[in-house]
Scaffold this motif. Structure first.
Motif, PDB file in Angstrom:
ATOM      1  N   GLU A 190     139.645   7.979 -78.627  1.00 23.72           N
ATOM      2  CA  GLU A 190     141.078   7.988 -78.326  1.00 23.72           C
ATOM      3  C   GLU A 190     141.386   7.236 -77.034  1.00 23.72           C
ATOM      4  O   GLU A 190     142.362   6.484 -76.953  1.00 23.72           O
ATOM      5  N   VAL A 191     140.552   7.427 -76.025  1.00 26.12           N
ATOM      6  CA  VAL A 191     140.770   6.773 -74.729  1.00 26.12           C
ATOM      7  C   VAL A 191     140.662   5.261 -74.871  1.00 26.12           C
ATOM      8  O   VAL A 191     141.470   4.501 -74.303  1.00 26.12           O
ATOM      9  N   ILE A 192     139.680   4.795 -75.635  1.00 30.87           N
ATOM     10  CA  ILE A 192     139.536   3.350 -75.844  1.00 30.87           C
ATOM     11  C   ILE A 192     140.757   2.795 -76.568  1.00 30.87           C
ATOM     12  O   ILE A 192     141.268   1.713 -76.241  1.00 30.87           O
ATOM     13  N   ALA A 193     141.228   3.540 -77.541  1.00 26.92           N
ATOM     14  CA  ALA A 193     142.394   3.083 -78.300  1.00 26.92           C
ATOM     15  C   ALA A 193     143.630   2.977 -77.420  1.00 26.92           C
ATOM     16  O   ALA A 193     144.500   2.112 -77.633  1.00 26.92           O
ATOM     17  N   ARG A 225     148.165  -1.225 -65.804  1.00 28.81           N
ATOM     18  CA  ARG A 225     147.326  -1.193 -67.001  1.00 28.81           C
ATOM     19  C   ARG A 225     146.413   0.045 -66.983  1.00 28.81           C
ATOM     20  O   ARG A 225     145.954   0.474 -65.931  1.00 28.81           O
ATOM     21  N   THR A 226     146.140   0.561 -68.171  1.00 27.25           N
ATOM     22  CA  THR A 226     145.182   1.664 -68.322  1.00 27.25           C
ATOM     23  C   THR A 226     143.795   1.074 -68.525  1.00 27.25           C
ATOM     24  O   THR A 226     143.606   0.197 -69.379  1.00 27.25           O
ATOM     25  N   VAL A 227     142.831   1.571 -67.764  1.00 27.04           N
ATOM     26  CA  VAL A 227     141.471   1.030 -67.798  1.00 27.04           C
ATOM     27  C   VAL A 227     140.511   2.072 -68.357  1.00 27.04           C
ATOM     28  O   VAL A 227     140.495   3.222 -67.889  1.00 27.04           O
ATOM     29  N   ALA A 228     139.720   1.687 -69.345  1.00 30.66           N
ATOM     30  CA  ALA A 228     138.641   2.535 -69.869  1.00 30.66           C
ATOM     31  C   ALA A 228     137.316   1.927 -69.437  1.00 30.66           C
ATOM     32  O   ALA A 228     137.014   0.776 -69.785  1.00 30.66           O
ATOM     33  N   VAL A 229     136.550   2.669 -68.654  1.00 28.60           N
ATOM     34  CA  VAL A 229     135.225   2.205 -68.220  1.00 28.60           C
ATOM     35  C   VAL A 229     134.188   2.820 -69.149  1.00 28.60           C
ATOM     36  O   VAL A 229     134.097   4.047 -69.260  1.00 28.60           O
ATOM     37  N   LEU A 230     133.426   1.981 -69.828  1.00 24.48           N
ATOM     38  CA  LEU A 230     132.428   2.456 -70.787  1.00 24.48           C
ATOM     39  C   LEU A 230     131.131   2.793 -70.064  1.00 24.48           C
ATOM     40  O   LEU A 230     130.703   2.079 -69.156  1.00 24.48           O
TER      41      LEU A 230
END
Length: 501
Positions: free
Chosen positions: A7-10, A82-87
């Protein structure tokens, strides 16, 4: 991946991930099918991994500069709304690179950390073995630790995972062998990935080991259950201490390890001793001391009275002749008025000459009591037992007088019991012939235990009625000093420099 991670990545505008200079990222490959063409990808490339660097701050300096620059790049996206998703592969805060971003950004921007499945959990799942059961302890270790440190921690724990292998594999393997746990160790490489590999660790070629691999020591319970079942099949019934263990020359010989428990609880138990107690199939000892050792599945415990040391030693050696791994427990240090002598005496005679025997040291009562008051044993000292159960009082009196005349500090073990009530008074008389009445005496009782008490009295005021078998006496020399500190406590110390005569 968890549902929340997807969900976070999306929801993210930017997807960031760390990689080495070759550009490949394990974290990205895991999440690849959830990435969209409109995602902005921020590849955070390490300037250095295992190679050398000419950075003026060395490796640490290069990495600190990189983390600061990477955090600034992510902050620019966040400042732009921007929303950032750190993998992060595994769990973000478990040996992960993300933690360096977290420390630099989480106090400035709203942050959510989505937990993940650690590589340790994945490895256990692939092995199909429980990591820990019941009250077992799991220890996570980086393979970059020195061999001696790794071995000590492996000895002291029930289950373990050693991460970051690669070039550290020979050191980790040596530590497992040194701790006696190599045979139980498993190797897991790239758990849950396409190139996954598992094997007994002892069979792995060091040249084939990548960084993303680990050594796993799973729960001892399953192994103990198998050993217990085999024992039940081979030797029905339970062995009693009073009986002779059936041993034949053809039987595989085991080993006897005499373990010092220290004077009290687990804080003073060495990692080596802890490991041997956990690995033993049989525990033999005085009931009071055995009760201090945690119960473990698959172990047999053989308790006895405190006055049957010779019988206890022979029983342990007989078990070892039958192929058993035996730990004989002893309070304090097993070589100081304790079980090591009894075991070695029996092991010096037939039929036990070929039985392997090891002695592991422990904290002895004299050192424990001395630490509570300072350093009364800071110079030469003598250790004497006041018990006349195994030697005549005349011998004890001669040794007391000789040590006192030599101006040695004295550590007096076994000063009294219910059946021995006069020795302390007689010892005081002998010592006063050589020491001044104000000589400091430390009375340490149950040191490290729940009833611990420590008192400092003068030799003239030493009251035999206040001394029992759980007390040790430390009698100062002519040079021993007592000082009252600023907080009101009294300390005792013996100078290392002795005056010239």
């Amino acid at each position: 991946m968890t549902v929340r991670a997807v969900e976070v990545i999306a929801e993210a505008d930017v997807v960031a991930y760390h990689s080495a200079r070759h550009g490949r990222s394990i974290a990205r490959s895991i999440a690849e099918r959830h990435l969209r063409p409109d995602h902005i990808e921020e590849r955070l490339v390490y300037p250095v991994t295992t190679e050398t660097t000419d950075h003026p701050g060395g490796y640490r300096g290069a990495m600190e500069e990189f983390y600061a620059e990477a955090a600034a790049r992510l902050a620019a996206h966040l400042d732009a709304g921007r929303t950032v998703a750190v993998l992060a592969e595994g769990d973000p805060l478990f040996y992960g690179s993300y933690m360096h971003m977290h420390k630099r950004l989480a106090d400035r921007y709203p942050t959510e950390v989505v937990p993940g499945v650690t590589s340790v959990s994945a490895a256990a799942a692939r092995l199909g073995k429980p990591l820990v059961e019941g009250e077992e302890v799991l220890t996570i270790l980086p393979g970059t630790l020195p061999e001696e440190e790794l071995a000590a921690r492996l000895m002291a724990t029930d289950a373990a995972a050693v991460m970051k292998l690669g070039r550290t594999f020979p050191t980790v393997r040596a530590a497992l062998e040194r701790s006696g746990r190599l045979a139980d160790a498993h190797y897991v490489e790239r758990a849950t990935m396409d190139a996954e590999r598992t094997a007994p660790l002892a069979e792995v070629d060091p040249e084939s080991v990548p960084y993303f691999s680990m050594a796993v020591l799973p729960s001892r319970v399953e192994l103990a259950d198998r050993v217990e079942l085999a024992d039940q099949m081979e030797v029905p019934g339970q062995v009693e201490l009073s009986g002779q263990v059936d041993a034949t020359p053809e039987a595989a010989r085991g080993e006897v390890v005499v373990v010092g428990l220290g004077p009290a609880g687990p804080l003073w138990l060495t990692p080596e001793a802890r490991g041997e107690l956990a690995a033993a199939e049989d525990l033999v000892g005085y009931t009071t001391y055995l009760n201090r050792v945690p119960m473990r599945p698959g172990q047999q415990r053989h308790a006895s009275d405190n006055k049957v040391e010779a019988e206890r030693a022979e029983f342990a050696l007989d078990l070892a002749r039958r192929g058993r791994r035996v730990a004989v427990v002893s309070s304090g240090d097993p070589g100081v008025f304790a079980m090591a002598t009894a075991v070695l005496e029996a092991a010096s005679e037939d039929p036990y000459r070929e039985v392997p025997v090891r002695v592991l040291p422990g904290m002895t009562a004299a050192h424990a009591a001395a630490s509570r008051v300072g350093a009364p044993l800071g110079h030469d000292y003598a250790v004497i037992s006041l018990s006349d159960r195994l030697k005549p009082w005349e011998v004890i009196a001669e040794r007391l007088s000789a040590a006192a005349a030599a101006d040695l500090v004295l550590a007096l073990y076994n000063p009294g019991s219910r059946s021995r009530i006069w020795q302390v008074g007689k010892a005081r008389e002998l010592l006063l012939a050589h020491r001044t009445p104000d000589t400091p005496v430390v009375l340490g009782r149950d040191i490290g235990g729940p009833e611990e008490s420590v008192r400092i009295v003068s030799l003239a005021d030493l009251d035999p009625a206040q001394v029992d078998m759980r007390t040790i006496l430390l009698v100062g020399s002519s040079q021993t000093r007592t000082v009252r500190r600023g907080d009101g406590t009294r300390i005792v110390w013996t100078p290392r420099r002795y005056p010239e005569r």
